[in-house]
Design an enzyme around this catalytic site. Structure first.
Site, short mmCIF file in Angstrom:
data_model
loop_
_atom_site.label_atom_id
_atom_site.label_comp_id
_atom_site.label_asym_id
_atom_site.label_seq_id
_atom_site.Cartn_x
_atom_site.Cartn_y
_atom_site.Cartn_z
N HIS A 141 0.83 -1.21 0.00
CA HIS A 141 0.00 0.00 0.00
C HIS A 141 0.87 1.26 0.00
O HIS A 141 1.92 1.29 0.64
CB HIS A 141 -1.01 0.00 1.16
CG HIS A 141 -0.44 0.03 2.55
ND1 HIS A 141 -0.17 1.21 3.21
CD2 HIS A 141 -0.09 -0.96 3.40
CE1 HIS A 141 0.30 0.92 4.43
NE2 HIS A 141 0.37 -0.38 4.56
N ASP B 4 -0.20 4.38 0.93
CA ASP B 4 -0.54 5.41 1.91
C ASP B 4 0.19 5.19 3.23
O ASP B 4 0.67 4.10 3.52
CB ASP B 4 -2.06 5.46 2.16
CG ASP B 4 -2.59 4.21 2.85
OD1 ASP B 4 -2.26 3.10 2.41
OD2 ASP B 4 -3.34 4.35 3.85
N ASP C 38 6.22 1.59 6.40
CA ASP C 38 4.89 1.01 6.32
C ASP C 38 4.08 1.89 5.37
O ASP C 38 3.54 2.89 5.79
CB ASP C 38 4.25 0.96 7.71
CG ASP C 38 2.85 0.37 7.70
OD1 ASP C 38 2.43 -0.14 6.66
OD2 ASP C 38 2.19 0.46 8.74
N GLU D 133 -4.99 1.82 2.86
CA GLU D 133 -4.94 0.65 3.73
C GLU D 133 -5.03 1.07 5.19
O GLU D 133 -5.69 0.43 6.01
CB GLU D 133 -3.65 -0.13 3.49
CG GLU D 133 -3.61 -1.52 4.10
CD GLU D 133 -3.11 -1.58 5.53
OE1 GLU D 133 -3.22 -2.63 6.16
OE2 GLU D 133 -2.60 -0.56 6.05
ZN ZN Z 1 0.99 -1.34 6.37
#
Ligand code: ZN
Length: 442
Positions: A98, A100, A161, A195
């Site tokens: 993802h 975002d 992340d 996400e």
């Molecule tokens: Zn993540």
């Protein structure tokens, strides 16, 4: 456990350290480029994607994929990026990450720093000298002396992340595109949006994606493979009271804020809370309380690995609401429960070969894999429930959603090397034959 026997079609195995070394510079360069682009998603937005700026990274990725020769690369109206790298044989493997980042910390003006060949000493973040990464507080970091460590400047999150996952997929695809002599399964790349606000795959067209199964690159410590997530729901309790001028409200006013506070005060204190549970224990968690005298809304998330226990958490909140309604019949109290995602294990267990292949790819990279349930969800939780089996693979990122977020460059390269091994493995007839229902779908 997958067979440790060496398959005949990977003649060049185990020259894996070379792949990792070859990927390292490219993955780092991509990672540093992607984290500088602000892609924070927004819980309260009504649009899709929730923030238009997520498309900025999507446009860059679409362009870079085309430059690698993935001519069908497209940025969709919903902000997803899809592309195909054709393969020699085997099932079509989806690789998903993802774009975002979380709202928990700012994602604006991220200034990554790279500490080359870290010597084990304190890493003081340059933008805020109070923010320090210390080996003694951080065993995973302590085990990475000599690595190149990417950190923030102390004022934003890093965005590993999940831009570590994005960079690793891009690095692996670039490597395979540059080495057409390497036999691998067909690959579908999918970069998602939103996400972090739980809407990552709301518009994800599984049939159009066309993968037989997929992997999210959205995990953390190298070696950790996730085939289990929470099951999750959101519970909203709405309280309608009665607002009357406080000077003349005796016997009339019904204060929705006070009723809400009473309910919160009755939540279990030593159990069923995120601050008192870990491991396999679930919880109910009030995460938002808004309101006026006239009306208030309490929002809870309920989480558990076990569907029956998740149901108990929901029932607890219903019981507290009923209790309140009985005590104050003049108030109107309504409870709504919305399922958010489900533990993907029950779906992944239908074809164990998908997760086992990820473990075998890790071993071929010299990593000893293990499984651990995620106390959260991934895009894969929802995709697996909808029929696209999608376990989660490590990215090497750490301390997500924090100004202390960091990632080892060597770990990121190892994750990218794992992807390369994984799609090579799926081109082997032995593995294609292990899939449940492979004979039926062949
Ligand atoms: Zn993540």
């Amino acid at each position: 456990m997958p067979s440790p026997q060496r398959p005949s079609s990977t003649r060049d195995w185990p020259r894996l350290p070379d792949v990792r070394a070859e990927l390292q510079d490219d993955v780092l360069e991509r990672f540093l480029r992607y984290v500088r682009i602000d892609t924070t998603s927004d819980q309260d937005s009504e649009t899709y994607p929730s923030t238009a700026k997520q498309r900025d990274l999507g446009e860059l990725l679409e362009r870079e994929l085309r430059e690698l020769g993935l001519e069908d690369a497209e940025l969709t109206e919903h902000g997803y990026v899809f592309a195909t790298l054709p393969g020699a044989a085997g099932p079509t493997v989806g690789l998903i990450a993802h774009v975002d980042t979380s709202q928990d910390e700012s994602g604006t003006n991220v200034q990554p720093q790279v500490v080359r060949g870290w010597d084990g000493g304190d890493i003081v973040l340059p933008g805020d000298s109070d923010k320090v990464l210390r080996a003694e507080e951080n065993p995973i970091l302590a085990a990475r002396v000599g690595h190149d460590i990417v950190t923030t400047d102390g004022t934003t999150l890093l965005g590993a992340d999940d831009k570590a996952g994005v960079a690793e997929i891009m690095g692996a695809v670039a490597y395979l595109a540059a080495h057409p002599e390497i036999e691998h399964a067909p690959i579908r790349v999918g970069f998602t949006v939103d996400e972090e606000v739980g809407r990552g795959v709301d518009h994800f067209d599984i049939e159009g994606f066309g993968a037989d199964f997929a992997y999210t690159l959205d995990g953390a410590e190298v070696g950790r493979i996730d085939d289990e997530t929470f099951s999750a729901s959101e519970v909203r309790i709405r309280i309608e009271g009665l607002s009357v001028h406080p000077g003349t409200s005796k016997g009339k006013m019904v204060n929705a804020i006070k009723l809400g506070a009473r309910l919160i005060g009755r939540l279990p204190k030593d159990e069923r809370s995120p601050e008192t549970t870990d491991g396999r224990d679930g919880f109910v968690h009030p995460h938002r309380f808004t309101g006026t005298t006239a009306e208030a809304e309490l929002r809870f998330i309920a989480r558990d690995f076990d569907a029956a226990k998740l149901d108990e958490h929901e029932q607890l909140l219903r019981r507290l609401a009923d209790e309140l309604a009985a005590e104050e019949p003049r108030a109107r109290i309504t409870v709504t429960v919305e399922e958010q995602y489900r533990n993907m294990k029950e779906f992944l267990d239908r074809d164990p070969s998908v997760t086992e292949a990820a473990e075998e790819a890790a071993r071929r990279c010299g990593v000893d894999p293990w499984r651990e349930p995620i106390r959260g969800g991934t895009d894969g939780s929802m995709l697996s429930a909808r029929g696209l089996l999608t376990p989660n693979i490590y990215t090497g990122g750490q301390q997500f959603h924090s100004v202390l977020e960091w990632a080892s460059v060597q770990d990121m390269a190892l994750s990218a090397a794992t992807i390369v091994e994984l799609v090579k493995l799926w081109a082997e007839p032995e593995w294609a034959a292990r899939r449940q229902g492979a004979a039926a779908t062949a």
